[in-house]
Design an enzyme around this catalytic site. Structure first.
Site, PDB file in Angstrom:
ATOM      1  N   ARG A  57      -5.951  17.002  81.617  1.00 32.21           N
ATOM      2  CA  ARG A  57      -5.185  17.615  80.523  1.00 32.21           C
ATOM      3  C   ARG A  57      -4.013  16.705  80.119  1.00 32.21           C
ATOM      4  O   ARG A  57      -3.751  16.525  78.937  1.00 32.21           O
ATOM      5  CB  ARG A  57      -4.640  18.983  80.932  1.00 32.21           C
ATOM      6  CG  ARG A  57      -5.679  19.934  81.515  1.00 32.21           C
ATOM      7  CD  ARG A  57      -6.385  20.780  80.461  1.00 32.21           C
ATOM      8  NE  ARG A  57      -7.249  21.746  81.090  1.00 32.21           N
ATOM      9  CZ  ARG A  57      -8.549  21.554  81.350  1.00 32.21           C
ATOM     10  NH1 ARG A  57      -9.144  20.434  81.001  1.00 32.21           N
ATOM     11  NH2 ARG A  57      -9.257  22.499  81.953  1.00 32.21           N
ATOM     12  N   GLU A  82     -14.713  35.312  90.133  1.00 24.74           N
ATOM     13  CA  GLU A  82     -14.999  34.542  88.916  1.00 24.74           C
ATOM     14  C   GLU A  82     -16.334  33.797  89.016  1.00 24.74           C
ATOM     15  O   GLU A  82     -16.398  32.694  89.545  1.00 24.74           O
ATOM     16  CB  GLU A  82     -13.883  33.524  88.626  1.00 24.74           C
ATOM     17  CG  GLU A  82     -14.173  32.719  87.350  1.00 24.74           C
ATOM     18  CD  GLU A  82     -13.110  31.688  86.995  1.00 24.74           C
ATOM     19  OE1 GLU A  82     -12.181  31.464  87.795  1.00 24.74           O
ATOM     20  OE2 GLU A  82     -13.225  31.101  85.910  1.00 24.74           O
ATOM     21  N   LYS A 104     -13.735  38.127  86.553  1.00 27.37           N
ATOM     22  CA  LYS A 104     -13.398  37.117  85.532  1.00 27.37           C
ATOM     23  C   LYS A 104     -14.688  36.423  85.105  1.00 27.37           C
ATOM     24  O   LYS A 104     -15.113  35.442  85.704  1.00 27.37           O
ATOM     25  CB  LYS A 104     -12.401  36.112  86.117  1.00 27.37           C
ATOM     26  CG  LYS A 104     -12.077  34.943  85.192  1.00 27.37           C
ATOM     27  CD  LYS A 104     -10.811  34.221  85.606  1.00 27.37           C
ATOM     28  CE  LYS A 104     -10.611  32.988  84.755  1.00 27.37           C
ATOM     29  NZ  LYS A 104      -9.272  32.419  84.851  1.00 27.37           N
ATOM     30  N   SER A 151     -11.715  31.359  79.167  1.00 22.98           N
ATOM     31  CA  SER A 151     -11.994  30.876  77.804  1.00 22.98           C
ATOM     32  C   SER A 151     -13.103  29.823  77.817  1.00 22.98           C
ATOM     33  O   SER A 151     -13.818  29.686  76.818  1.00 22.98           O
ATOM     34  CB  SER A 151     -10.736  30.376  77.101  1.00 22.98           C
ATOM     35  OG  SER A 151     -10.101  29.339  77.791  1.00 22.98           O
ATOM     36  N   GLY A 152     -13.223  29.073  78.885  1.00 22.80           N
ATOM     37  CA  GLY A 152     -14.413  28.251  79.134  1.00 22.80           C
ATOM     38  C   GLY A 152     -14.735  27.162  78.128  1.00 22.80           C
ATOM     39  O   GLY A 152     -15.888  26.770  78.017  1.00 22.80           O
ATOM     40  N   GLY A 153     -13.751  26.693  77.365  1.00 24.56           N
ATOM     41  CA  GLY A 153     -14.048  25.631  76.398  1.00 24.56           C
ATOM     42  C   GLY A 153     -14.125  26.129  74.965  1.00 24.56           C
ATOM     43  O   GLY A 153     -14.330  25.348  74.042  1.00 24.56           O
ATOM     44  N   ARG A 207      -7.188  27.077  79.149  1.00 29.64           N
ATOM     45  CA  ARG A 207      -7.089  26.321  77.898  1.00 29.64           C
ATOM     46  C   ARG A 207      -6.803  27.229  76.708  1.00 29.64           C
ATOM     47  O   ARG A 207      -6.055  26.863  75.803  1.00 29.64           O
ATOM     48  CB  ARG A 207      -8.383  25.531  77.674  1.00 29.64           C
ATOM     49  CG  ARG A 207      -8.514  24.352  78.608  1.00 29.64           C
ATOM     50  CD  ARG A 207      -9.933  23.858  78.708  1.00 29.64           C
ATOM     51  NE  ARG A 207     -10.775  24.763  79.490  1.00 29.64           N
ATOM     52  CZ  ARG A 207     -12.075  24.567  79.735  1.00 29.64           C
ATOM     53  NH1 ARG A 207     -12.664  23.495  79.224  1.00 29.64           N
ATOM     54  NH2 ARG A 207     -12.751  25.411  80.464  1.00 29.64           N
TER      55      ARG A 207
HETATM   56  P1  13P Z   1     -10.316  28.357  80.972  1.00 30.11           P
HETATM   57  O1  13P Z   1      -9.799  29.585  80.275  1.00 30.11           O
HETATM   58  O2  13P Z   1      -9.701  27.078  80.476  1.00 30.11           O
HETATM   59  O3  13P Z   1     -11.805  28.333  81.060  1.00 30.11           O
HETATM   60  O4  13P Z   1      -9.773  28.436  82.457  1.00 30.11           O
HETATM   61  C1  13P Z   1      -9.849  29.618  83.130  1.00 30.11           C
HETATM   62  C2  13P Z   1     -10.032  29.380  84.559  1.00 30.11           C
HETATM   63  O5  13P Z   1      -9.241  29.802  85.371  1.00 30.11           O
HETATM   64  C3  13P Z   1     -11.210  28.642  85.013  1.00 30.11           C
HETATM   65  O6  13P Z   1     -11.348  28.799  86.382  1.00 30.11           O
END
Ligand code: 13P
Length: 338
Positions: A30, A174, A216, A258-260, A289
């Site tokens: 990042r 998650e 999650k 959010s995953g990208g 992100r």
């Molecule tokens: P993102 O929302 O950027 O996908 O990150 C969330 C997260 O904690 C991934 O493990």
């Protein structure tokens, strides 16, 4: 507070979770994108600017930290967990040790970190953590995710969650089905359904009290290289259907990664899901992100311009807070930026 109360506070209506638990290697990526050196003081500075912003009080129920960060003292006086608690958000901690290649597989991983976890949890509790996170990762291809990956990751997630509840903290479970690839939305639905089904099977075997957990998950979306784009309405409908069919009703909160997705996509899709949410699940965000991208850009422009960095973060947190109630709109997005 008991575990159910903590889980509900993390996902309270209008609020969500800030995932600021990037490992040193991930934050390096990042920072590279904004030309900032990956030094401990820069990592602390960026994070304390976010944790000290006004949006924390109104829109953030919990913050996920990385091991380094939970031990840091801010230059403002309090420790990082104290600063987070001052805005009435709950400090949490990522406890997994990352996704490692599965033996006998070229492409898939199992998340490690169970060894010594009971002892580490005691330490994190003393630092102020009241919830934890463990992320399992699944890839989609023609043949994947395999049952080897689905079963081994579900087993590890369940053993993790049981240990966390023993330590009086709420486990965030998650299982992330990645959006990388050209698969369509139905393939994402199928893979996510299989993954969730196996996770709840193992959580039950390991006697995890689901009332004291937060899920999650990924949203049900087409792969990032898929040619057939889906509307937010379709994403919302399929995501909610998949959750209703595969997540037991006793789970109090679901906080998406959010995953990208872009910041706007992540807000828009969460909003659509909440517009049609006819369940008792508190459905919100746990974005990394999706909450930090704009703030990170401002940090890259000028690390000392705290006002601009906080403005960007406050805006995203507010927009996602609205989405958690199904009250976000593109007009509000523009209005409050002006
Ligand atoms: P993102 O929302 O950027 O996908 O990150 C969330 C997260 O904690 C991934 O493990």
């Amino acid at each position: 507070m008991n575990l159910n109360e903590i889980a509900k506070k993390m996902c309270a209506k209008g609020k969500g979770i800030l995932a600021a638990d990037e490992s040193t290697a991930t934050i390096a990526k990042r920072f590279k994108s904004i030309n900032v050196e990956n030094l401990e003081k820069n990592r602390l500075n960026f994070r304390q600017i976010l944790f000290n912003s006004s949006a924390m009080k109104d829109f953030i129920g919990g913050v996920i930290l990385f091991d380094e960060t939970i031990r840091q003292k801010t230059t403002l006086g309090p420790t990082v967990p104290e600063l987070i608690s001052m805005s009435n958000a709950i400090p949490g901690i990522k406890v997994d040790k990352g996704a490692k290649l599965l033996a006998g597989s070229n492409d898939e991983t199992v998340t490690e970190g169970l060894d010594g976890l009971r002892e580490r949890l005691k330490e994190y509790y003393k630092f102020g953590a009241r919830f934890t996170k463990w992320r399992a990762v699944y890839k989609i291809t023609d043949k994947l995710p395999s049952s080897q990956s689905i079963k081994s990751n579900a087993h590890a997630l369940a053993r993790y969650a049981a240990l966390v509840q023993e330590a009086k903290m709420v486990p965030i479970v998650e299982p992330e089905v990645l959006m990388d690839g050209s698969h369509n939305i139905n393939k994402c639905y199928e893979a996510t359904a299989n993954v969730l089904h196996e996770c709840y099977n193992e959580l039950e075997i390991h006697k995890v009290d689901l009332k004291g957990t937060v899920l999650k998950p990924n949203m049900i979306i087409p792969g990032s290289e898929c040619k057939d784009k889906s509307s937010s309405e379709e994403i919302a409908k399929k995501t909610l259907e998949c959750l209703k069919k595969n997540v037991p009703k006793s789970v109090p909160g679901i906080a998406f990664l959010s995953g990208g997705q872009s910041e706007i996509e992540a807000s828009k899709n969460l909003n659509e899901i909440n517009k049609i949410n006819d369940t008792n699940f508190l459905i919100t965000f746990s974005y990394g992100r999706g909450l930090q991208a704009s703030a990170l850009k401002e940090f890259g422009k000028n690390q000392s311009n705290i006002e601009n960095i906080q403005k960007a973060f406050n805006h995203r947190a507010k927009m996602n807070g609205l989405s958690s109630k199904g009250e976000w709109s593109e007009d509000l997005e523009k209005e409050s930026l002006a």
